[in-house]
Design a protein around this motif. Structure first.
Motif, PDB file in Angstrom:
ATOM      1  N   PRO A 172       0.940  -1.344   0.237  1.00  0.00           N
ATOM      2  CA  PRO A 172      -0.043   0.042  -0.050  1.00  0.00           C
ATOM      3  C   PRO A 172       0.658   1.532   0.098  1.00  0.00           C
ATOM      4  O   PRO A 172       0.205   2.378   0.349  1.00  0.00           O
ATOM      5  N   LEU A 173       2.281   1.238  -0.095  1.00  0.00           N
ATOM      6  CA  LEU A 173       2.943   2.185  -0.411  1.00  0.00           C
ATOM      7  C   LEU A 173       2.672   3.018  -1.840  1.00  0.00           C
ATOM      8  O   LEU A 173       2.566   2.456  -2.711  1.00  0.00           O
ATOM      9  N   GLY A 174       3.111   4.419  -1.647  1.00  0.00           N
ATOM     10  CA  GLY A 174       3.295   5.018  -2.871  1.00  0.00           C
ATOM     11  C   GLY A 174       4.176   6.338  -2.566  1.00  0.00           C
ATOM     12  O   GLY A 174       4.614   6.525  -1.442  1.00  0.00           O
ATOM     13  N   ILE A 175       4.269   7.183  -3.642  1.00  0.00           N
ATOM     14  CA  ILE A 175       4.910   8.507  -3.625  1.00  0.00           C
ATOM     15  C   ILE A 175       3.750   9.662  -3.341  1.00  0.00           C
ATOM     16  O   ILE A 175       3.096   9.963  -4.300  1.00  0.00           O
ATOM     17  N   GLY A 176       4.147  10.560  -2.648  1.00  0.00           N
ATOM     18  CA  GLY A 176       3.370  11.807  -2.541  1.00  0.00           C
ATOM     19  C   GLY A 176       4.321  12.924  -2.005  1.00  0.00           C
ATOM     20  O   GLY A 176       5.369  12.575  -1.636  1.00  0.00           O
ATOM     21  N   LYS A 177       3.602  14.219  -1.807  1.00  0.00           N
ATOM     22  CA  LYS A 177       4.526  15.476  -1.246  1.00  0.00           C
ATOM     23  C   LYS A 177       4.469  15.138   0.105  1.00  0.00           C
ATOM     24  O   LYS A 177       3.273  15.291   0.839  1.00  0.00           O
ATOM     25  N   LEU A 178       5.646  15.223   0.882  1.00  0.00           N
ATOM     26  CA  LEU A 178       5.871  15.236   2.287  1.00  0.00           C
ATOM     27  C   LEU A 178       6.181  16.855   2.747  1.00  0.00           C
ATOM     28  O   LEU A 178       7.012  17.499   1.754  1.00  0.00           O
ATOM     29  N   LYS A 179       5.517  17.175   3.768  1.00  0.00           N
ATOM     30  CA  LYS A 179       5.826  18.672   4.234  1.00  0.00           C
ATOM     31  C   LYS A 179       7.094  18.509   5.042  1.00  0.00           C
ATOM     32  O   LYS A 179       6.795  17.827   6.212  1.00  0.00           O
ATOM     33  N   LEU A 180       7.990  19.243   5.147  1.00  0.00           N
ATOM     34  CA  LEU A 180       9.015  19.411   6.002  1.00  0.00           C
ATOM     35  C   LEU A 180       9.304  20.446   6.886  1.00  0.00           C
ATOM     36  O   LEU A 180       8.691  21.422   6.501  1.00  0.00           O
ATOM     37  N   GLU A 181       9.941  20.198   8.100  1.00  0.00           N
ATOM     38  CA  GLU A 181       9.749  21.057   9.071  1.00  0.00           C
ATOM     39  C   GLU A 181      10.397  22.367   8.645  1.00  0.00           C
ATOM     40  O   GLU A 181      10.189  23.328   9.372  1.00  0.00           O
ATOM     41  N   ASP A 182      11.399  22.286   7.611  1.00  0.00           N
ATOM     42  CA  ASP A 182      12.075  23.572   7.294  1.00  0.00           C
ATOM     43  C   ASP A 182      11.233  24.322   6.303  1.00  0.00           C
ATOM     44  O   ASP A 182      11.765  25.407   5.723  1.00  0.00           O
ATOM     45  N   GLY A 183       9.937  24.084   5.967  1.00  0.00           N
ATOM     46  CA  GLY A 183       9.053  24.811   5.066  1.00  0.00           C
ATOM     47  C   GLY A 183       9.146  24.379   3.604  1.00  0.00           C
ATOM     48  O   GLY A 183       8.380  24.932   2.959  1.00  0.00           O
TER      49      GLY A 183
END
Length: 603
Positions: free
Chosen positions: A557-568
């Protein structure tokens, strides 16, 4: 009151708050130049009236903007680079001519709002690394007037280090954009060959010449470099290519083994080099001893064989009968090139190609180099008494860089007990300019050696970061079995992936152990209302083709999406479908897969 050394950010902040105007800055710059005891820095300057008119024109037109990121920033130009309205002398008065247009790089900087102050002194025809080969005098180190400033871009470096301008342009064939930076506590960026076009530059060695940037901080120098770079059809050697990434953590950097460290008796320089190695290790690097021999042999080709004939090519007609009008050492070097034949040059080209095979093999063992910029320095009287041998020593660790198509950044690295600065250089293969600048900036800040002549100046925190992608590479964020040292990491390293840096997501993620997976894998879920610690991850750069193949193999069930990082910022990375974590063990509070594995092993 302006600081002794000013930066782009500082000037723009003062402009924004209304405490400074370009006109007031011009007056300050003119006062500083007039008060300087070193009268050999400038060959010619824009008239005071014209400078004030240019400042008023900027004020009338607006303020710093995206279209004019250098609005109101004063700069100097080495006098082998054309500036419309000012003679180009190359430090030889009888050679002087008045160009009708700016060199390509100067035009781009002026269009960005920068204020040209004037033309600076140099070793004649950019031939030398010491700064004493000019009829206009010898600019001195800003820390001790008995000592050389370094060349050939001598005046350009001193004008910045003394606080007369914010940045300057130089040129570099054998180290001229780096050695003067080292001797004056500055950043010196020597870009990849051709990245900054050389149209409007008097050639030294046309196929090797680079336009360079001096500034007090890497952030300033890199900003100028980015504005000035770009293709120009008028320069046959101009070129562009996608930028090459470098890892930020776990990067391997080459250092000289003890047996190959030559400082000509300058023991304090040797110690400062060792301290620089330790600082770079502290920033996440891994030091790797390497054999400098093939690089040193390549460096020796620049002046001892057929390659020196390229210095004669643009001046063949001019120098005939001009010995009395030229610096004696420069004349001997350039006119002496006539003894070499085309056969000599081809023999040296073959030698260089053979050496490049050896150096290419060496580069597979490390990502970048950390070398002394220059092994030592000398007094002006010492250099004038032995101008050839001492000059050659200065280029021991710089001469190979353009011959072997590398980019480099010279970085301040401390002071000797007598107050003279020492510098190191970070060196990487061509088109690693963006990433190398970030590492240089971090190394500079780690030492706290001030800015130029102001040893007490603070280097402010920077927002510089290594780009997460380039035209032919794509970055992916991994959180589990693909991390460094984990079972599936080979799927990244195998096709040429490189670690960019470690990072962490924002707090809006939940983390789970996926059941029935081999090897064991985590599942990352985006949860807008979550208040977690953020999840540790690594950013890896993959060739675009390899990225596509990698993504195609990812199992449900894994895939690639956009991750939000703590540095903005954001990065493409692993996400999991929500259905797969129903009933799964949640490990969000541990903050990462390594912490989970360590916790599980301890039970």
């Amino acid at each position: 009151m302006l600081p002794q050394i000013f930066t782009i950010a500082d000037l723009h902040a003062r402009y924004a708050e209304g405490s400074l105007t370009p006109l007031a800055l011009v007056d300050e710059v003119l006062q500083r130049i007039a008060a300087s005891t070193d009268k050999a820095v400038w060959i010619s300057r824009v008239s005071d009236a014209a400078l004030r008119d240019a400042a008023r024109a900027l004020m009338k037109a607006g303020s710093p903007s995206a279209n004019q990121p250098l609005w109101g920033i004063p700069f100097a130009v080495k006098d082998n680079i054309d500036c419309a309205g000012l003679d180009t002398t190359a430090a030889c008065p009888s050679f002087a001519y008045r160009p009708q247009e700016d060199a390509a790089v100067v035009a781009r900087l002026r269009a960005a709002g920068a204020l040209l102050i004037g033309k600076t002194n140099l070793d004649q025809f950019a031939t030398g690394l010491n700064g004493t080969r000019s009829p206009y005098g010898a600019p001195r180190s800003v820390f001790d007037s008995r000592y050389i400033s370094g060349g050939s871009s001598s005046g350009s470096a001193v004008s910045v280090a003394a606080g007369q301008v914010c940045f300057s342009l130089g040129t570099d064939t054998a180290g001229s954009g780096r050695v003067p930076a080292s001797f004056n506590n500055l950043i010196g960026i020597k870009p990849t060959k051709g990245l900054l076009p050389a149209h409007g530059v008097v050639p030294a060695c046309r196929s090797l010449d680079c336009v360079t940037v001096f500034a007090a901080t890497t952030r300033d120098a890199d900003q100028v470099r980015r504005i000035a770079q770009g293709d120009d059809v008028r320069d046959p050697y101009a070129r562009t290519a996608p930028q090459r990434p470098l890892p930020v953590s776990g990067f391997r950097f080459a250092v000289l083994p003890a047996a190959q460290r030559e400082f000509y008796g300058d023991n304090e320089a040797a110690l400062l080099y060792t301290e620089s190695i330790e600082r770079l290790k502290g920033l996440g690097g891994v030091a790797v001893d390497f054999d400098y021999t093939p690089f040193r042999e390549a460096a020796s080709l620049l002046y001892s064989g057929g390659f020196v004939a390229e210095r004669l090519e643009p001046l063949r007609e001019f120098i005939h009968g001009r010995a009395a009008e030229m610096d004696a050492t420069v004349y001997r070097i350039i006119s002496g090139a006539s003894r070499f034949t085309a056969a000599d040059l081809f023999a040296d080209m073959t030698t260089l190609t053979a050496l490049r095979r050896k150096t290419d093999a060496a580069w597979t063992q490390f990502d970048l180099m950390l070398l002394p910029t220059s092994p030592t320095t000398y007094r002006v009287d010492e250099m004038q008494a032995d101008p050839v041998q001492l000059n050659s020593r200065l280029g021991l660790y710089t001469n190979f860089v353009n011959l072997l198509d590398c980019c480099a950044v010279a970085v301040p690295a401390g002071f000797r007990k007598n107050g003279l600065p020492f510098g190191v250089s970070l060196i990487a293969p061509a088109f690693a300019d963006d990433a190398l600048a970030v590492l240089a900036e971090r190394l500079h800040r780690s030492g706290a050696f001030g800015l130029g002549i102001d040893r007490d100046a603070t280097i402010l925190e920077s927002t510089m970061s290594i780009p997460v992608h380039s035209d032919d590479r794509i970055v992916i964020a991994v959180v589990g079995a693909h991390l460094t040292g984990m079972p599936l990491n080979h799927e990244l390293t195998g096709p040429g992936g490189t670690l960019v840096r470690k990072a962490r997501t924002t707090k809006n993620y939940r983390f789970y152990v996926l059941p029935n997976t081999t090897p064991k894998k985590p599942g990352l879920i985006y949860a807008p209302d979550a208040e977690g610690p953020g999840i540790e991850l690594e950013l890896w750069s993959l060739p675009a083709a390899a990225f596509g193949q990698f993504v195609a193999r990812i199992p449900s069930p894994l895939g690639i999406g956009k991750l939000k990082l703590e540095d903005g910022t954001e990065a493409s990375g692993f996400l999991c479908e929500a259905y797969a974590v129903v009933g799964a063990q949640e490990i969000t509070e541990l903050g990462g897969w390594r912490a989970y594995l360590a916790n599980a092993a301890a039970k």
